[in-house]
Design a protein around this motif. Structure first.
Motif, mmCIF file in Angstrom:
data_model
loop_
_atom_site.group_PDB
_atom_site.id
_atom_site.type_symbol
_atom_site.label_atom_id
_atom_site.label_comp_id
_atom_site.label_asym_id
_atom_site.label_seq_id
_atom_site.Cartn_x
_atom_site.Cartn_y
_atom_site.Cartn_z
ATOM 1 N N VAL A 282 0.803 -1.223 0.000
ATOM 2 C CA VAL A 282 0.000 0.000 0.000
ATOM 3 C C VAL A 282 0.837 1.275 0.000
ATOM 4 O O VAL A 282 0.516 2.238 -0.701
ATOM 5 N N ALA A 283 1.907 1.313 0.779
ATOM 6 C CA ALA A 283 2.575 2.580 1.080
ATOM 7 C C ALA A 283 3.405 3.120 -0.081
ATOM 8 O O ALA A 283 4.089 2.369 -0.778
ATOM 9 N N THR A 284 3.344 4.446 -0.273
ATOM 10 C CA THR A 284 4.279 5.150 -1.145
ATOM 11 C C THR A 284 5.403 5.789 -0.333
ATOM 12 O O THR A 284 6.405 6.233 -0.888
ATOM 13 N N GLY A 285 5.215 5.849 0.987
ATOM 14 C CA GLY A 285 6.228 6.392 1.883
ATOM 15 C C GLY A 285 6.048 5.797 3.264
ATOM 16 O O GLY A 285 4.996 5.245 3.591
ATOM 17 N N THR A 286 7.099 5.900 4.098
ATOM 18 C CA THR A 286 7.073 5.318 5.430
ATOM 19 C C THR A 286 7.608 6.320 6.440
ATOM 20 O O THR A 286 8.621 6.977 6.188
ATOM 21 N N TRP A 287 6.902 6.449 7.579
ATOM 22 C CA TRP A 287 7.389 7.230 8.707
ATOM 23 C C TRP A 287 7.750 6.286 9.844
ATOM 24 O O TRP A 287 6.971 5.392 10.192
ATOM 25 N N GLU A 288 8.924 6.499 10.433
ATOM 26 C CA GLU A 288 9.334 5.739 11.613
ATOM 27 C C GLU A 288 9.293 6.672 12.816
ATOM 28 O O GLU A 288 10.000 7.684 12.870
#
Length: 615
Positions: free
Chosen positions: A195-201
């Motif tokens: 699903v993701a186009t970007g990831t936040w940690e």
């Protein structure tokens, strides 16, 4: 691209813990961002800050005028007296939603065939629904409303593999529209990649941003650790092992990002496979002998439901099985049958004399007696030392590997979070040195770092492993073979992994739908409907008597062939157990087993086609 929401220097404190420290970020039109981080690190708090249901201690949140927002919380709090129609459709008239293709797709994908819904129909009251049904209702309501920015907190909780696959496809391929965005917290790595186009940690007060899904996140995170040289060596080893797995690929792996691929290849070039399969089988055979579980012609019935119908399943030393299936198909019951806790209506269960099994349950009731003890005491009361990966390891060292560092080992068991309790019980099971380990939905309440650590520990564990899970990534990473309960009483081998399971489920659902239409036609006096098989309407004609005879012959022939393939597979497993120390023999036998799996897959598809004609 337009900004849907943003923060400027946000500071948020909970007690003495700084959750967000001068954080500035934003979600742009078209972005789908997955949020990762350790349990308690501030992921849910970040979503609430963006939604406006939690105030910040400093900084500001900028919400452009006209942007609508909606959130799915972890707990589905719905009015128990409301109906399915009230919750999902609100004031929409039937002609409004029934004529809307997007709403119909959501209703079908999440709630099933509404004329014979597992949820009891649109006018059923939701008070008695299960956790999985409530999750589907809450998701359907949010997706039907279709706000510009959707916030999802652990959306895959309580969903089965099919539900997760449908939701991922809808969010990534069909839901996106101009002016829309998505932000979701998840521990499901397959879902994140899909699903993701970007990831936040989120962690230690900061939010680090990465392009792409989980594969890209692992690559960037590992490279950042390598270049900065600020992360301890153990963490780097775990990340390299995870990268090696991603590089080798898995049956259902989504396409990996191609950027900076040279750096990734250099990083994992000398990384060995996560598990030495030949060595693991040799150890497992030494500890278990040749026999583990033989379930032969077993039938299990609960009330009027037949969960298993004359199923044969042979489990050998060192086997690593993943079990998938729809909710209620009997996955947990199957594990309990292997443990002898569920009686068979017919058939037999043979358990090896040296088998010492351990079971990680979903509800963790086993920890109730240890609620007043310290974490380290709850572990050492089982055993102070164990052998893992051929080396002796202390209870404290193993606890540290699974996230109980420093003072956390002195915490009371009763004060632990759900994820920490699951980690603790997993530790206690390992310390008891079982040679068969059964895990029932082990990913519940666990963050991705913990899951990675659990997988790393099990890479060095020599024994037979059986995992029930809806987490596709975990199944592919932790097990070597998958089997499926399709709800028809059969247990199917899945050489093609979870993708094959989803294909079989689609075929089964389509077959049942066509059968229901034909039955409705017969009830109306035999006049076929357009969907039920009217030749003039372009549907398939009813099979002739000759075709039915040929189909029945085909079913009988294929079933005999499947039985022969099963016997050959059993012989190969026995040979593998007997020759576990012979690397050349193991290579040859593994290739032979793979060919048998392919043969079984083709026969099963042939059986489905012939059975459809008979129906």
């Amino acid at each position: 691209m337009a900004n849907l929401i943003s923060t400027d220097g946000v500071h948020l404190v909970a007690g003495t813990q700084v959750l967000l420290d001068d954080v500035s970020l934003g979600v742009l039109d078209g972005e789908r961002i997955g949020v990762l981080g350790r349990n308690g690190g501030g992921k849910t708090s970040l979503l609430r800050v963006l939604l406006g249901t939690r105030d910040v201690d400093a900084g500001r949140v900028l919400r452009p005028a006209g942007v609508t927002m909606g959130m799915l919380a972890q707990a589905d709090v719905l009015d128990p007296g409301a109906t399915v129609r009230d919750v999902v459709l609100g004031d929409l008239a039937e002609h409004e939603w029934a004529s809307h293709a997007r709403i119909r797709e959501i209703m079908t994908g999440l709630l099933g065939d509404l004329d014979a819904s597992a949820l009891g129909g649109l006018d059923s009251v939701i008070g008695a629904k299960s956790g999985g049904e409530l999750r589907r209702l809450a998701l359907a309501a949010l997706l039907v409303a279709d706000p510009d920015l959707i916030l999802l907190d652990e959306p895959t909780n309580h969903l089965d593999v099919e539900g997760v696959a449908w939701l991922a496809a809808y969010l990534a391929q069909r839901r996106p529209r101009p002016g829309s965005g998505l932000l979701f917290v998840t521990h499901d790595r397959w879902f994140l990649d899909a699903v993701a186009t970007g990831t936040w940690e989120v962690g230690e007060g900061q939010v680090h941003s990465y392009d792409g899904g989980y594969a890209a996140y692992v690559l960037a995170r590992a490279e950042r650790s390598r270049v900065a040289a600020v992360t301890e060596e153990r963490r780097n080893n775990l990340l390299r092992k995870e990268l090696a797995w991603l590089q080798r690929g898995a049956p259902a792996r989504t396409s990996k990002p191609r950027f900076r691929i040279d750096a990734a290849e250099a990083l994992v070039a000398n990384e060995p496979p996560p598990r030495d399969s030949v060595e693991m089988v040799r150890f497992a055979t030494t500890r278990l002998g040749k026999d583990v579980f033989d379930l032969v012609d077993a039938t299990i019935q609960l009330g009027d439901r037949v969960l298993l119908d004359e199923v044969t399943w042979r489990i050998g030393p060192g086997d690593r099985f993943g079990v998938v299936g729809v909710n209620g198909a009997g996955k947990s019951t199957l594990l309990r049958a292997l443990m002898g806790e569920v009686s068979l209506e017919s058939g037999r269960l043979k358990t090896g004399k040296t088998v010492r099994w351990a079971y990680l349950s979903q509800d963790l009731r086993e920890l109730e007696a240890a609620a007043g003890k310290k974490v380290i005491d709850a572990i050492t009361e089982v055993r102070s030392f164990t052998i893992l990966g051929g080396k002796e390891i202390s209870a404290s060292q193993l606890a540290t590997r699974l996230g109980f560092t420093g003072g956390r080992q002195q915490s009371r068991v009763g004060d632990l979070s759900g994820g920490e309790r699951r980690r603790l019980q997993f530790l206690r099971l390992l310390m008891d040195e079982p040679n068969v380990l059964m895990l029932d939905e082990p990913t519940n309440d666990l963050d991705i770092d913990t899951l990675t650590s659990m997988e790393d520990v099990l890479d060095g564990w020599a024994g037979t492993l059986i995992v029930v899970s809806h987490d596709r990534y975990l199944l592919e990473r932790m097990t070597d073979r998958q089997v499926a309960l399709l709800g028809d009483g059969a247990l199917r081998d899945l050489p093609g992994g979870v993708d094959q399971y989803l294909q079989l489920r689609r075929e089964l659902v389509d077959h049942r739908s066509r059968a229901a239409v034909r039955e409705a036609d017969r009830a109306r006096g035999g006049a076929p409907s357009a969907a039920g098989g009217s030749v003039g309407a372009g549907a398939a004609p009813t099979a002739s008597a000759a075709e039915l005879r040929e189909a029945r012959k085909a079913v009988a022939r294929v079933e005999k062939s499947l039985a022969r393939v099963g016997e050959r597979e059993t012989r190969v497993h026995e040979q593998m157990a007997a020759q576990a120390t012979d690397a050349h023999a193991m290579t040859r036998l593994s290739a032979e087993l793979a060919q048998l799996h392919e043969e079984r897959e083709g026969l099963e598809l042939e059986w489905l086609e012939a059975a459809e004609t008979i129906e």
